[in-house]
Design a protein around this motif. Sequence first.
Motif, short mmCIF file in Angstrom:
data_model
loop_
_atom_site.label_atom_id
_atom_site.label_comp_id
_atom_site.label_asym_id
_atom_site.label_seq_id
_atom_site.Cartn_x
_atom_site.Cartn_y
_atom_site.Cartn_z
N GLN B 187 42.85 50.86 33.11
CA GLN B 187 43.99 51.67 32.68
C GLN B 187 44.40 52.63 33.79
O GLN B 187 45.58 52.79 34.08
N LEU B 188 43.37 53.20 34.45
CA LEU B 188 43.65 54.11 35.55
C LEU B 188 44.39 53.38 36.68
O LEU B 188 45.39 53.88 37.21
N LEU B 189 43.92 52.19 37.01
CA LEU B 189 44.56 51.42 38.08
C LEU B 189 46.01 51.11 37.70
O LEU B 189 46.92 51.18 38.52
N ARG B 190 46.20 50.77 36.43
CA ARG B 190 47.54 50.45 35.94
C ARG B 190 48.44 51.67 36.06
O ARG B 190 49.58 51.58 36.52
N ASP B 191 47.90 52.83 35.64
CA ASP B 191 48.68 54.07 35.72
C ASP B 191 49.06 54.39 37.16
O ASP B 191 50.20 54.78 37.44
N LEU B 192 48.11 54.22 38.05
CA LEU B 192 48.37 54.53 39.46
C LEU B 192 49.42 53.59 40.00
O LEU B 192 50.31 53.98 40.76
N ASN B 193 49.31 52.32 39.59
CA ASN B 193 50.29 51.33 40.01
C ASN B 193 51.68 51.75 39.56
O ASN B 193 52.66 51.65 40.32
N GLN B 194 51.80 52.26 38.35
CA GLN B 194 53.13 52.63 37.84
C GLN B 194 53.60 53.98 38.37
O GLN B 194 54.75 54.12 38.75
N GLN B 195 52.68 54.95 38.41
CA GLN B 195 53.09 56.30 38.85
C GLN B 195 53.38 56.36 40.34
O GLN B 195 54.33 56.98 40.77
N LEU B 196 52.52 55.75 41.13
CA LEU B 196 52.64 55.88 42.58
C LEU B 196 53.30 54.67 43.23
O LEU B 196 53.48 54.63 44.43
N GLY B 197 53.62 53.67 42.42
CA GLY B 197 54.21 52.45 42.97
C GLY B 197 53.25 51.71 43.88
O GLY B 197 53.64 51.01 44.82
N LEU B 198 51.96 51.88 43.58
CA LEU B 198 50.92 51.30 44.42
C LEU B 198 50.85 49.78 44.20
O LEU B 198 50.86 49.32 43.07
N THR B 199 50.76 49.05 45.28
CA THR B 199 50.53 47.61 45.16
C THR B 199 49.03 47.38 45.10
O THR B 199 48.30 47.91 45.93
N VAL B 200 48.58 46.65 44.10
CA VAL B 200 47.13 46.46 43.94
C VAL B 200 46.78 44.99 44.08
O VAL B 200 47.37 44.14 43.41
N LEU B 201 45.85 44.71 44.97
CA LEU B 201 45.29 43.36 45.04
C LEU B 201 43.86 43.47 44.57
O LEU B 201 43.06 44.21 45.15
N LEU B 202 43.54 42.77 43.50
CA LEU B 202 42.16 42.87 43.02
C LEU B 202 41.54 41.50 42.91
O LEU B 202 42.22 40.51 42.65
N ILE B 203 40.26 41.47 43.15
CA ILE B 203 39.53 40.23 42.91
C ILE B 203 38.53 40.48 41.80
O ILE B 203 38.02 41.58 41.65
N THR B 204 38.32 39.48 41.02
CA THR B 204 37.46 39.65 39.86
C THR B 204 36.96 38.29 39.40
O THR B 204 37.49 37.26 39.80
N HIS B 205 35.90 38.32 38.59
CA HIS B 205 35.53 37.07 37.95
C HIS B 205 35.72 37.17 36.44
O HIS B 205 35.36 36.28 35.70
N GLU B 206 36.33 38.28 36.03
CA GLU B 206 36.54 38.49 34.60
C GLU B 206 38.00 38.23 34.22
O GLU B 206 38.90 38.90 34.70
N MET B 207 38.19 37.26 33.33
CA MET B 207 39.54 36.94 32.88
C MET B 207 40.22 38.13 32.23
O MET B 207 41.42 38.32 32.34
N ASP B 208 39.43 38.95 31.52
CA ASP B 208 40.00 40.09 30.82
C ASP B 208 40.73 41.03 31.75
O ASP B 208 41.72 41.65 31.37
N VAL B 209 40.22 41.15 32.98
CA VAL B 209 40.85 42.04 33.95
C VAL B 209 42.26 41.55 34.24
O VAL B 209 43.24 42.30 34.22
#
Lengths: 264, 344
Positions: B187-209
């Motif tokens: 949720q924090l990453l999402r908020d930062l993405n929306q508030q700061l216009g941050l581009t996020v590249l994430l790697i994960t093995h969890e589908m939920d993410v």
Amino acid sequence: MTWSEMQPLLSQACWDTLYMVGWSTLIAIVGGLPLGVLLVLTDKGGLLQNTVLNKVIGQIVNVARSMPFIILMVALMGFTRWITGTTIGREAAIVPLAIGAIPFFARLVETAVREVDGGLVEAVQAMGGNTWTVVRKVLVPESLPSLISSATTTVVALIGYSAMAGTVGAGGLGDIAIRYGYQRFETGLMWITVAILAVVISVIQFAGDYAARGLHRRGGRSGSAPKLRFLRTETTSVGDTPAAIPAQATEADRAPAAEVTKVP
Amino acid sequence: MITTSGLTKVYRSRGREVTALDGVDLHVREGEVYGVIGQSGAGKSSLIRCVNLLERPTAGTVTVAGQDLTALAGRGPRAGKALREARSRIGMVFQHFNLLSSRTVQDNVELPLEILGVSGKERSRKALELLDLVGLSDKAKAYPAQLSGGQKQRVGIARALAGDPKVLLSDEATSALDPETTRSILQLLRDLNQQLGLTVLLITHEMDVVKSICDSAALMEKGRIIESGTVSELLATPGSELAAALFPVSGDATGDDRTVVDVTFHGESATQPVISQLSRTYNIDISILGAAMDTVAGKQVGRMRIELPGRYEDNVVPIGFLREQGLQIDVQGQEPVLLKEGAK
């Protein structure tokens, strides 16, 4: 020999020992710390990977460490004279002591620095830090508790070596023990010097462990806690409790250790 | 914002060669959250480390914010000044947080600013501001060992933001956290993405993410990207493995002479009573094997696995009817060969 005769002798000897050990420790740290860090950095997969340099430094360190101190002292006489102008006395003893201790400390530094989590190095690189930043902000501060333990071990080893340096007329407690205690059969004096050495070493070891543990306590999880020499119980393993457990519980668990540390 | 082309990484050890990345082309648009998913050993970590050149790619180029990082890197293994400056504008968070245990929370956040040469006063102002942003202003003087996993990751995120990056790389940032904490960090990453216009590249093995915060996703396998696209595109792609994994429905056919069909509803079609229409129009009995509704990338999506009597050949007309309704149909056991092209 009465106490009034022994007393000035002993106080001069104590001072001489501390003088030699103090200076040679200082030089050993100044020389050994960069050398130890360099051994890690130039190793395979290190930030300054340089196999040739690593092998050369490693070999020099090995050769210097394998040499018995008494031989080293004799072998370095020329060098000592060149530096201090003499081969006798406490100043002259500092040279072989320091040179013997540099590789010793360097190896200990190497081990300590190697323990630092590679992820931290990566994090600083990802921030745009260079190798020097990594050394200054990560490798040294993060291994500081271990480095302090290493320095303590070095000091204790140097006190032992300094007794041998007494044989070249360097003075100090070892010199008193040999010349008065052994050669003149002053058994009482000899035991006093032994007792003084034991106390000095205990105090230094204790101070070193205390400082290392103090730093480690706030650090928590990186590496295992250095164990107090006086404690044979495994209370220190509690120091690695997961962060989720509140600090108070951790403190309570450590209470036995804390009590012992207050004894002196 | 982030483009890699033909990115290849080969590890050599004792004469053996391991290809971790095999010509990866990735395109992350500005302001989106892009998830790369794959199993361990698929090359995800190598990929994200190649983006800020913590790993030197063997071949290929990486462009971040219009700057060709591979060109900045130079030949030697050490990072030159230009590359280090570029890195300071790319934030990175790690699975194991990688906080310095010898420093307080605030000093950890100040570290990137020290590297950038920001003055002491300015550093502490910025660090406190960032800690406030991640909701940890009361922990400034604490040491990392006194924090919980979620709090540590918040510090990690605050630290990653210290250099005012436009891009945030997240290397399995939630993999060491429990589900509840994972949600709050996402949720924090999402908020930062929306508030700061941050581009996020994430790697994960969890589908939920991927399901909860990604706008786009890519599936990696054996060093290659198998599928990629925006999440809604992927869901609309018949036969998409990623869509099936994002949104699994289960249920096996009850007999041999049955046809199992997966129906995916999204948008308008979700409101149509298609199943009862199908049943009435063709006078067939439909049994529902499994169904689920979920929110993916902020949109309601439903998926249903139904069973029609008779083999596929007998059901071509009803299936055609379903397709006409604007539904996405995957017939189990039938290779959607033609449609798979659309995924590329």
